[in-house]
Motif scaffolding. Structure first.
Motif, PDB file in Angstrom:
ATOM      1  N   LEU A1472       0.822  -1.207   0.000  1.00 31.73           N
ATOM      2  CA  LEU A1472       0.000   0.000   0.000  1.00 31.73           C
ATOM      3  C   LEU A1472       0.859   1.260   0.000  1.00 31.73           C
ATOM      4  CD1 LEU A1472      -3.139   0.265   0.196  1.00 31.73           C
ATOM      5  CD2 LEU A1472      -2.806   0.810   2.590  1.00 31.73           C
ATOM      6  N   TRP A1473       1.978   1.172   0.701  1.00 33.60           N
ATOM      7  CA  TRP A1473       2.805   2.368   0.904  1.00 33.60           C
ATOM      8  C   TRP A1473       3.631   2.743  -0.318  1.00 33.60           C
ATOM      9  CZ3 TRP A1473       0.544   3.892   5.022  1.00 33.60           C
ATOM     10  CH2 TRP A1473       0.137   2.953   5.987  1.00 33.60           C
ATOM     11  N   LYS A1474       3.646   1.850  -1.309  1.00 32.15           N
ATOM     12  CA  LYS A1474       4.471   2.122  -2.488  1.00 32.15           C
ATOM     13  C   LYS A1474       3.785   3.074  -3.472  1.00 32.15           C
ATOM     14  CE  LYS A1474       6.547  -2.485  -2.284  1.00 32.15           C
ATOM     15  NZ  LYS A1474       6.691  -3.782  -2.969  1.00 32.15           N
ATOM     16  N   THR A1475       2.463   3.231  -3.343  1.00 29.26           N
ATOM     17  CA  THR A1475       1.725   4.046  -4.314  1.00 29.26           C
ATOM     18  C   THR A1475       2.070   5.522  -4.144  1.00 29.26           C
ATOM     19  OG1 THR A1475      -0.143   4.232  -2.813  1.00 29.26           O
ATOM     20  CG2 THR A1475      -0.178   2.384  -4.357  1.00 29.26           C
ATOM     21  N   ALA A1476       2.127   6.218  -5.273  1.00 26.59           N
ATOM     22  CA  ALA A1476       2.489   7.643  -5.265  1.00 26.59           C
ATOM     23  C   ALA A1476       1.459   8.486  -4.525  1.00 26.59           C
ATOM     24  CB  ALA A1476       2.633   8.134  -6.707  1.00 26.59           C
ATOM     25  N   GLU A1477       0.162   8.080  -4.633  1.00 29.89           N
ATOM     26  CA  GLU A1477      -0.896   8.853  -3.973  1.00 29.89           C
ATOM     27  C   GLU A1477      -0.696   8.869  -2.460  1.00 29.89           C
ATOM     28  OE1 GLU A1477      -2.638   6.998  -7.697  1.00 29.89           O
ATOM     29  OE2 GLU A1477      -1.341   6.390  -6.053  1.00 29.89           O
ATOM     30  N   ILE A1478      -0.319   7.704  -1.905  1.00 29.08           N
ATOM     31  CA  ILE A1478      -0.115   7.615  -0.456  1.00 29.08           C
ATOM     32  C   ILE A1478       1.118   8.432  -0.051  1.00 29.08           C
ATOM     33  CG2 ILE A1478       0.349   6.060   1.479  1.00 29.08           C
ATOM     34  CD1 ILE A1478      -2.440   5.726   0.324  1.00 29.08           C
ATOM     35  N   ALA A1479       2.176   8.308  -0.845  1.00 32.82           N
ATOM     36  CA  ALA A1479       3.424   9.033  -0.528  1.00 32.82           C
ATOM     37  C   ALA A1479       3.213  10.549  -0.554  1.00 32.82           C
ATOM     38  CB  ALA A1479       4.515   8.626  -1.517  1.00 32.82           C
ATOM     39  N   ASP A1480       2.295  11.004  -1.418  1.00 36.26           N
ATOM     40  CA  ASP A1480       2.019  12.448  -1.495  1.00 36.26           C
ATOM     41  C   ASP A1480       1.284  12.947  -0.259  1.00 36.26           C
ATOM     42  OD1 ASP A1480       3.250  12.595  -3.902  1.00 36.26           O
ATOM     43  OD2 ASP A1480       1.392  12.432  -5.095  1.00 36.26           O
ATOM     44  N   VAL A1481       0.477  12.090   0.326  1.00 34.89           N
ATOM     45  CA  VAL A1481      -0.392  12.505   1.428  1.00 34.89           C
ATOM     46  C   VAL A1481       0.295  12.368   2.782  1.00 34.89           C
ATOM     47  CG1 VAL A1481      -2.529  11.962   2.657  1.00 34.89           C
ATOM     48  CG2 VAL A1481      -2.505  11.997   0.161  1.00 34.89           C
ATOM     49  N   LEU A1482       1.005  11.255   2.991  1.00 39.30           N
ATOM     50  CA  LEU A1482       1.565  10.971   4.312  1.00 39.30           C
ATOM     51  C   LEU A1482       3.009  11.450   4.444  1.00 39.30           C
ATOM     52  CD1 LEU A1482       0.205   7.384   5.022  1.00 39.30           C
ATOM     53  CD2 LEU A1482      -0.839   9.590   5.510  1.00 39.30           C
ATOM     54  N   LYS A1483       3.396  11.659   5.679  1.00 40.16           N
ATOM     55  CA  LYS A1483       4.733  12.155   5.969  1.00 40.16           C
ATOM     56  C   LYS A1483       5.586  11.037   6.576  1.00 40.16           C
ATOM     57  CE  LYS A1483       7.193  15.579   8.776  1.00 40.16           C
ATOM     58  NZ  LYS A1483       7.038  16.694   9.737  1.00 40.16           N
ATOM     59  N   ARG A1484       6.768  10.823   6.022  1.00 40.90           N
ATOM     60  CA  ARG A1484       7.691   9.851   6.609  1.00 40.90           C
ATOM     61  C   ARG A1484       8.516  10.561   7.675  1.00 40.90           C
ATOM     62  NH1 ARG A1484       7.864   4.926   4.177  1.00 40.90           N
ATOM     63  NH2 ARG A1484       9.555   4.297   5.557  1.00 40.90           N
ATOM     64  N   VAL A1485       8.555   9.990   8.843  1.00 37.57           N
ATOM     65  CA  VAL A1485       9.328  10.579   9.934  1.00 37.57           C
ATOM     66  C   VAL A1485      10.608   9.777  10.123  1.00 37.57           C
ATOM     67  CG1 VAL A1485       7.292  11.484  11.101  1.00 37.57           C
ATOM     68  CG2 VAL A1485       8.127   9.191  11.667  1.00 37.57           C
ATOM     69  N   THR A1486      11.547  10.361  10.806  1.00 35.07           N
ATOM     70  CA  THR A1486      12.839   9.697  11.020  1.00 35.07           C
ATOM     71  C   THR A1486      12.961   9.224  12.459  1.00 35.07           C
ATOM     72  OG1 THR A1486      13.879  11.809  11.537  1.00 35.07           O
ATOM     73  CG2 THR A1486      13.986  11.055   9.246  1.00 35.07           C
ATOM     74  N   GLY A1487      13.790   8.236  12.634  1.00 32.67           N
ATOM     75  CA  GLY A1487      14.025   7.690  13.974  1.00 32.67           C
ATOM     76  C   GLY A1487      15.128   6.663  13.917  1.00 32.67           C
ATOM     77  N   TRP A1488      15.146   5.778  14.862  1.00 35.53           N
ATOM     78  CA  TRP A1488      16.177   4.735  14.890  1.00 35.53           C
ATOM     79  C   TRP A1488      15.627   3.511  15.630  1.00 35.53           C
ATOM     80  CZ3 TRP A1488      15.916   8.699  18.345  1.00 35.53           C
ATOM     81  CH2 TRP A1488      16.036   8.381  19.714  1.00 35.53           C
ATOM     82  N   THR A1489      16.328   2.399  15.487  1.00 30.42           N
ATOM     83  CA  THR A1489      15.952   1.171  16.215  1.00 30.42           C
ATOM     84  C   THR A1489      17.074   0.822  17.167  1.00 30.42           C
ATOM     85  OG1 THR A1489      16.908  -0.268  14.522  1.00 30.42           O
ATOM     86  CG2 THR A1489      14.586   0.278  14.303  1.00 30.42           C
ATOM     87  N   GLU A1490      16.660   0.317  18.307  1.00 30.55           N
ATOM     88  CA  GLU A1490      17.630  -0.046  19.341  1.00 30.55           C
ATOM     89  C   GLU A1490      17.099  -1.261  20.090  1.00 30.55           C
ATOM     90  OE1 GLU A1490      19.238   2.131  23.315  1.00 30.55           O
ATOM     91  OE2 GLU A1490      19.161   3.390  21.513  1.00 30.55           O
ATOM     92  N   ASN A1491      17.809  -2.394  19.947  1.00 30.22           N
ATOM     93  CA  ASN A1491      17.383  -3.647  20.604  1.00 30.22           C
ATOM     94  C   ASN A1491      15.948  -4.008  20.247  1.00 30.22           C
ATOM     95  OD1 ASN A1491      19.882  -3.898  21.944  1.00 30.22           O
ATOM     96  ND2 ASN A1491      19.165  -2.523  23.574  1.00 30.22           N
TER      97      ASN A1491
END
Length: 1542
Positions: A1472-1491
């Motif tokens: 679902l997340w690969k579609t251009a329509e979704i990418a235009d609407v939603l915001k990707r946030v940054t972060g990290w993984t730990e354990n």
């Protein structure tokens, strides 16, 4: 008691027997048990001590008491006899003289009648039976220590001279004389021995005199030759009696007599009912010709004279054997003349005897094979073996291959060192073993047999039972001596053996082998006794012993339970262990050395050790060389035909079917078109790509009997050399299966990153199990840190469905359908195959294949099956037991999926157990006992785990037609069901009872469910539905009432009866059964819900009855009372549901709202509340204030308090439902059955909530403003706050769920509706001091409005809402979860915020999340996550202000997904997340993984953890990531997590 004395015993009833048992002091538990066994007077006269102990578990003392008192009751002389036994010593001599010397000749000769041999004691018309078996005397000249007798067994009658070498026998009871002192005993003993000895010596015949054997009948019921025995305090007393020889014989003869009379032998008498040792004393007489030649032996017999208190001697007399008596010689002259003739005869016989041929060598090898195989050529694959053994020598441990090849169910090991250095240690090198102690087999009261089997891993791995402790074990299980063992562990042994023999393994399915490898001790001997007792015989017990000395001790003990021939016949003595090993291996079908092979990642193969395979016991692993170890004798032509015919008759396809086809021994198995569909999906699942899921599911939905299971197994068979394939066994938890699947994947692979994928077939499991298994495997893959894009596991699910094509259409990416419909290509294959099969078999032998080839076309198949069954039943005996069995099986197979009846149950019904004592012939006897019709319609099944056999009808359609025709078309299936229900033989039969009871219960209880693969949903079980619709409701009710009794007055049957009765408007009866159920299960929310539904339906019926009459306060009293009872029950249901931590039953809340609204409608329909002038306001005034109109004051005097609570009751229920729906996804309600006991299932709960909230608001708003387009819009200021609130509810703004649901509507009026809702709130909300609920709804309305129109004039500034939210309680533990959720949205930081502002907002958000999560876990309880998936309301968008909130409905509209299944799959796979329509609407946030935890980049002071919805998407290492954010009532969640470099 007077009634007992006036009634003959044989006419006593069961109750009279119980009364008598109480009167003699028998414990209540034993009285109750005998009453349950239906022991009446007739049976009381025939029971024995053995019966009481074995069948009822009675202790020896009470068993002996009952038999003694019974005998006294029947024969009062028994009581007198016991008193007579204590007569003064002075009568002893006279008594014995009369008994032994003056008894009638007929008795002395032992001419006992046949009835006496059977041990019958006759008194008038009453016969008392005792158990007396024939016995053989100790072999002449053998030591007594090597032999035993069994008390009450009977020796052959006394005998005279036969051939001089064969001994003559004489018996003496000696029971009274044995109680005398030493001097008197020796005098009596010497007299009898010397008299008998001189008789033998003078006749030149060998002889044995036996003391402790009845020499005639007596009043105690003993017969001639019966072994009694007597206690011996000092054996020397008896041996020293021979010292009188020198006083009784002339000096010249003393030494000769001493040589002829052998020392006495003491033979132990076994009495299971007594702990006191009794003996028979025997003296052999051997008059060798070299000793007695030319001599006659006169004797002076000793007598003890009481008056003189000394021994005196009779006059010298010559005795001889005359028949079976010893008598004085009358003509001494003639007797002397015959001496030479008698000497010549003796010499001739001695010479002939000395030249007899030596013993022939016994063929021990053949005997061993016959014993172990049950007379067959090879050992049965389905046979279980139980080994009982002790310490092995080092040499013997090198020769245990034959044990490694056996299917050992368990080992009773008496060697404490076995684990460290003995048999267990060696066996454990090749097989997985479970180490147990005997007490582990003690079953707790709350545990079923199946649960215990699962807990102990029985049938999966060998259970090694250490019977005398373990020297290497650190727990308190130390070895002990024999006496301590008997005190502390004997009971454990008894319980352990009893459980195995009576509850786990049916008779005939196992063989017990006593392998005596070292000196035998008492505990091991006790094991034989327990097995012999619980197996009711010796047929399946054998003994193997190299040492004759070890065997003699074992045999001596065994003879206490069975005769010498049986023990000898079932024992192999003298074979070395190496010889046993070499002899048995050729007849074993499998060998430990035949190891399975598995494919490896680098395209080679590895060996799967048997031990390792057994450790993965939840999987049936398919090897690349599967079946290759099959021996030639197993695939002869006849065997091939049997295997093929079994499959085409309707049996499940086996690996052997595929192997035979692959090797061209038989025709190929047809591949359905679905096979190609599955393999195509499988190939896609195996492709490597970054987006590839580590665990993929392929679902095969198939019509029953269409070959879906065959398709699935064909896939496994053909992929076994490329993938590691296994079938998941039923009854194992997902945790265990997951653990074993991971082991299988990594077995013998170097790198977990590079392993062959595992293909797991999961059959007939529910969706919950499959989802849980997938989840467990995901966690395992994540923990192992397998690289993304690596296919690890493919779950191939095979499930029954009546709508497979529909299921396939819903999710073509995952699902494949197998239907009865054949494609043109399939038709050609089936026609060609059918033609070949019909040349080999009759059509009835390939019925299932014929049905498939006809595509199960309704009309054709119906007629075909009808004709087949009519022809089959043409000459059937309708009254035979076999026909009754066919009816029972047909009934179960028609209505209960996958049901069967165990062969053991069938045998009990027929009954074969009594007529076929030898278990090795049992299968043949069972099949022979079936009628020709039964042989054709029954298919024999075998449990793949336990190998326990069972039967079912070859096809459900045949079962249904048999049922129809055997019942004569009357359709009275209720009568047959009642017969089955009341059949005690089947219900009480112990083996396979859990399965039988489960099927029987399902017949009456389990409802049809489409989600479970059934054709439709039903409110009752299919049988009950049939009976109530096609017969009568009364018969259905009668059936359930009988089921209620049969299943121990189960509360759930009472619940079903309540449902059934209210379904047919029998409300009084329904109320009665609901009360019973609720009393038995007062905290069960489902039962309380049923009780509420009784009153709800009753209330509806009463309302309907008043529709055509004018309603008055008086005539509505009854209906109102019923409605209030319903409300009370539903409120109790609500409390119970909230308190239940393992499930959530929401039906009480939904039903409560419905009843409340119906009651409000009834109240408002009264004239007083419905007149046009002021009726509506009067009604609201009555319901919302203290006001009570005079018209209802008296009639409703008991209801006022509760009626005035209706408003609050509805509001509370609606708010609770709203909150519940905020947390969790609602589409689960449509896919999964929440509970089989649930009365009310709401298909679309959100839609329901919106509708009911609107009705609630409409009712309680003022009459003049009931219309949404009414005048309130022109003058809203004159509305009261309460009225406004009600209008808001009516418009859809009464709760946060309803508010957000407005966004789900494809309705252009959404903006108008939300604006109207907002307009009803105070113009200055900050100063209005709204309560928390109103604040939540007001803020939610603005957020919802912003989602559809950011330009609306009614939309408040976001900053205003933030300020307003400050009015939520400062103590956040008092905040509503919806208030916390809104606080997170309102204070989510903006890009343009300063660092200080961001930090402050993050602090507010994190605090809200902390308290929100507490509420979440309280809601979740202990319910599996997949059943309560968290619901995402909003996503974080690319906009600012209101623009950063993107409602879920917008995402779904953009994705244009149709079915729920497809929607879930797209979300889950991340497509679902690969579609251009979704990418235009939603915001990707940054972060990290730990354990393994995802953190959001933002706050500086405190970490911001974010829950990852799909654990497999979290990178294993500590990496920088980006992701989408969703907002739920658990807090923010992370979607589509990607490493920044990926």
């Amino acid at each position: 008691m007077e009634e007992l004395s006036n009634t003959p015993v044989e006419k006593w009833t069961e109750s009279m027997v119980s009364t008598w048992l109480h009167s003699i002091g028998v414990k209540e538990q034993y009285v109750k048990k005998l009453h349950e066994e239906e022991v009446d007077g007739r049976i009381l006269l025939e029971i024995t001590e053995d019966f009481l102990k074995k069948e009822t578990g009675m202790k020896s003392g009470y068993a002996h008491l009952i038999i003694t008192k019974r005998n006294e009751l029947v024969n009062p002389s028994h009581k007198v006899q016991r008193q007579t036994d204590n007569t003064h010593e002075r009568t002893v001599q006279k008594h014995d003289d009369q008994n032994n010397d003056q008894k009638p000749a007929s008795v002395k000769r032992g001419s006992t009648t046949s009835s006496a041999q059977k041990g019958e004691l006759k008194q008038g018309s009453v016969t008392v039976l005792t158990t007396k078996s024939d016995a053989k005397p100790r072999p002449f000249g053998k030591r007594g220590v090597d032999y035993t007798y069994v008390k009450h067994n009977v020796l052959q009658p006394e005998s005279g001279v036969i051939d001089l070498i064969t001994p003559c026998h004489e018996y003496k009871a000696f029971t009274i004389a044995a109680t005398l002192d030493c001097q008197r005993v020796q005098a009596k003993l010497a007299k009898e021995i010397f008299k008998f000895a001189t008789g033998c010596m003078n006749m030149r015949s060998n002889g044995t005199i036996h003391f402790g054997v009845m020499d005639g009948k007596d009043n105690s019921g003993c017969v001639h030759g019966e072994i009694i025995g007597f206690p011996i305090q000092n054996k020397d007393t008896y041996a020293d009696a021979l010292n009188l020889i020198d006083r009784c014989f002339s000096t010249a003869n003393v030494e000769l007599v001493q040589q002829c009379i052998r020392p006495p032998e003491f033979i132990l008498v076994i009495d299971p009912n007594s702990t006191e040792e009794h003996y028979v004393v025997e003296v052999d007489i051997v008059p060798l010709i070299s000793i007695v030649r030319n001599r006659v032996f006169p004797v002076l017999l000793p007598n003890f004279r009481e008056k003189k208190n000394k021994i005196e001697f009779e006059k010298e007399t010559i005795y001889r054997r005359l028949g079976s008596r010893t008598e004085p010689v009358t003509d001494t002259s003639e007797f002397y003349h015959g001496v030479q003739s008698r000497d010549a005869q003796r010499e001739e016989k001695e010479q002939a005897h000395s030249f007899t041929s030596p013993d022939l060598c016994q063929d021990l090898g053949r005997k061993l094979i016959m014993l172990v195989t049950g007379g067959k050529k090879i050992m049965e694959k389905d046979k279980w073996y139980i080994l009982v053994t002790n310490k092995f020598s080092k040499e013997d441990l090198t020769n245990i291959d034959f044990l490694l090849n056996m299917k050992l169910f368990c080992v009773f090991d008496f060697d404490p060192d076995s684990k460290g250095s003995g048999l267990c240690h060696e066996y454990g090198k090749h097989h997985a073993v479970n180490l147990h102690f005997m007490q582990n087999y003690k079953i707790p009261s709350d545990t079923s047999i199946r649960e215990l089997e699962s807990h102990l891993h029985l049938f999966e791995q060998t259970s090694w039972i250490f019977c005398n402790g373990r020297s290497d074990f650190k727990g308190n299980e130390h070895p002990c001596d024999e006496k301590t063992w008997s005190k502390t562990r004997r009971t454990f042994l008894k319980d352990c053996v009893s459980l195995i023999c009576k509850d786990i393994l049916p008779k005939g399915t196992f063989l017990v082998i006593f392998l005596l490898t070292s000196p035998v001790e008492t505990p091991l001997l006790n094991t034989f006794y327990e097995f012999f007792t619980d197996m009711e015989g010796h047929e399946d017990i054998i003994c193997i012993s190299e040492s004759e000395e070890n065997f003699r001790k074992w045999r001596t003990f065994a003879l206490g339970s069975c005769d010498i021939e049986t023990v000898t016949r079932s024992s192999v003595v003298g074979m070395k262990m190496s010889h046993v090993n070499a002899t048995l291996q050729p007849v074993q079908t499998t060998t430990t050395r035949a190891i399975k092979h598995l494919p490896v990642y680098i395209k080679g193969e590895c060996c799967l050790e048997t031990r390792e395979e057994e450790k993965m016991c939840s999987l049936e692993i398919l090897g690349t060389n599967q079946c290759e170890d099959t021996k030639p004798e197993l695939v002869d032509l006849e065997e091939r035909k049997n295997i093929e015919r079994e499959f085409y008759l309707g049996g499940k396809v086996t690996w052997m079917n595929f192997w035979l086809a692959e090797k061209r021994f038989v025709e190929e198995v047809i591949q359905r078109d679905a096979y190609c569909d599955v393999t195509n999906l499988l190939k896609d699942s195996l492709k490597w790509s970054l987006d590839q899921m580590p665990i993929n599911c392929i679902n095969i939905y198939h019509h029953p009997g269409s070959g879906g299971s065959t398709v699935a197994r064909q896939v496994l068979w053909n992929y076994r050399k490329e993938l590691r394939c296994a079938v998941v066994k039923p009854s194992f938890s997902v945790g265990v299966v997951s653990e074993h699947a991971v082991k299988l994947r990594e077995y013998e692979e170097k790198d977990p990153q590079k392993c062959c994928p595992v293909l797991l077939l999961v059959e007939d499991c529910d969706k919950e199990y499959l989802e849980d298994l997938k989840k467990e495997l995901e966690v395992a893959v994540y923990t192992k840190k397998i690289a993304h894009g690596t296919p690890c596991f493919i779950l191939l699910s095979c499930m029954r469905s009546y709508t497979p094509e529909k299921m396939c259409k819903e999710s073509s990416l995952q699902n494949v359908s197998v239907t009865h419909k054949l494609s043109p290509e399939e038709k050609r294959h089936f026609a060609r195959k059918r033609q070949k099969l019909e040349q080999q078999y009759q059509p009835e032998f390939i019925l299932t294949f014929v049905l498939m080839s006809e595509e199960f076309e309704h009309q054709i198949i119906a007629e075909y099956v009808k004709q087949f069954v009519r022809h089959l039943l043409q000459d059937i005996d309708h009254v035979s037991v076999v026909t009754q069995l066919i009816r029972y099986v047909a009934l179960l197979n028609t209505y209960v999926q996958n049901s069967f009846i165990s062969q053991s149950h069938c045998e009990a019904l027929l009954p074969l157990a009594l007529t076929v004592p030898m278990d090795r012939f049992r299968q043949h006897a069972f099949e022979a006992s079936l009628s020709e019709q039964a042989k054709l319609v029954f298919i024999h099944l075998r449990d793949e785990r336990t190998h326990i056999k069972s039967v079912r009808i070859i096809h459900p359609l045949v079962a249904k037609e048999i049922l129809h025709q055997l019942l004569g078309g009357k359709k009275q299936q209720s009568g047959l069901a009642l017969d089955l229900l009341s059949n005690d033989v089947l219900f009480e039969h112990r083996f396979g009872r859990e399965d039988y009871v489960k099927f029987l219960r399902a017949l009456f209880m389990t409802r049809s469910r489409i989600s479970k693969g059934d054709e439709s949903d039903s409110f009752f079980s299919p049988l009950i539905e049939h009976v109530r619709e096609d017969e009568t409701p009364e018969k259905a009710i009668k059936l359930l009432e009988e089921a209620y009794k049969r299943f121990g007055k189960d509360a759930f049957f009472a619940q079903q009866l309540a449902r059934l009765n209210y379904s047919h408007e029998r409300f009084e009866e329904a109320e009665h059964w609901a009360d019973i159920a609720a009393k038995k299960q007062p905290n069960n929310s489902y039962i309380l819900d049923t009780k509420g539904q009784v009153y709800r339906k009753w209330f509806t019926k009463k309302c309907k009855a008043m529709e055509k009459t004018e309603k008055t306060p008086e005539n509505t009293v009854d209906a109102i009372e019923t409605a209030l009872k319903a409300i009370e029950c539903f409120q109790e249901c609500e409390k119970a549901a909230v308190a239940d931590v393992e499930s959530m039953n929401n039906s009480g809340f939904f039903a409560n709202v419905d009843v409340c609204y119906s009651l409000l409608k009834l109240i408002s329909s009264l004239h007083i509340f419905s007149n046009k002038t002021n009726g509506r306001s009067e009604c609201l005034k009555y319901l919302l204030t203290e006001h009570v109109p005079k018209e209802v004051k008296k009639p409703w005097e008991h209801f006022h308090f509760n009626l005035k609570k209706l408003h609050a009751t509805m509001r509370n229920a609606l708010e609770w439902i709203s909150e519940e729906l905020n947390y969790f996804q609602t589409d689960l309600y449509t896919d999964d059955e929440t509970s089989e006991s649930c009365e009310l299932t709401i298909s679309h709960p959100k839609r329901w909530l919106v509708t009911k909230s609107a009705l609630y608001g409409k009712f309680f708003s003022d009459a003049s403003f009931s219309s949404v387009s009414g005048p309130w819009q022109s003058n809203p200021a004159r509305l009261t706050p309460f009225t406004k609130r009600m209008i808001i509810c009516q418009l859809g703004g009464g709760n946060i769920t309803s508010v957000f649901s407005i966004l789900d509507k494809k309705d252009k009026d959404a903006v108008k509706i939300l604006e109207d809702i907002i307009s009803l709130y105070p113009e200055n909300p900050v100063h209005a001091k709204m309560d928390q609920v109103d604040l939540v709804n007001y803020i939610a309305s603005h957020i919802a409005l912003s989602a559809v129109s950011t330009q609306s004039p009614s939309l408040a500034a976001l900053s205003d809402l933030q300020r307003l939210s400050r009015q939520f309680p400062q103590d956040q533990s008092k905040c509503l979860s919806s208030a916390l959720f809104l606080r997170i949205l309102l204070f989510w930081p903006e890009e343009h915020d300063t660092d200080e502002e961001k930090e402050h907002k993050y602090e507010t958000v994190l605090t809200a999340i902390e308290f929100l999560q507490r509420s979440y876990w309280s809601k979740m309880k202990d319910i599996p996550h997949k059943r309560r998936r968290i619901y995402t309301h909003f996503f974080l968008g690319n906009g600012v202000g209101y623009g950063k909130f993107v409602h879920k409905s917008k995402i779904e509209n953009l994705s244009k997904l149709t079915s729920i299944s497809e929607k879930r799959l797209k979300w889950f796979r991340g497509e679902l997340w690969k579609t251009a329509e979704i990418a235009d609407v939603l915001k990707r946030v940054t972060g990290w993984t730990e354990n393994g935890t995802v953190y959001l980049e933002g706050p500086k002071k405190k970490k911001f953890p974010v829950h990852a919805l799909y654990v497999h998407s979290v990178p294993y290492d500590n990496e920088n990531v980006t992701f989408y954010l969703g907002f739920t009532f658990r807090g923010p969640v992370a979607y589509n997590i990607k490493p920044t470099g990926g």
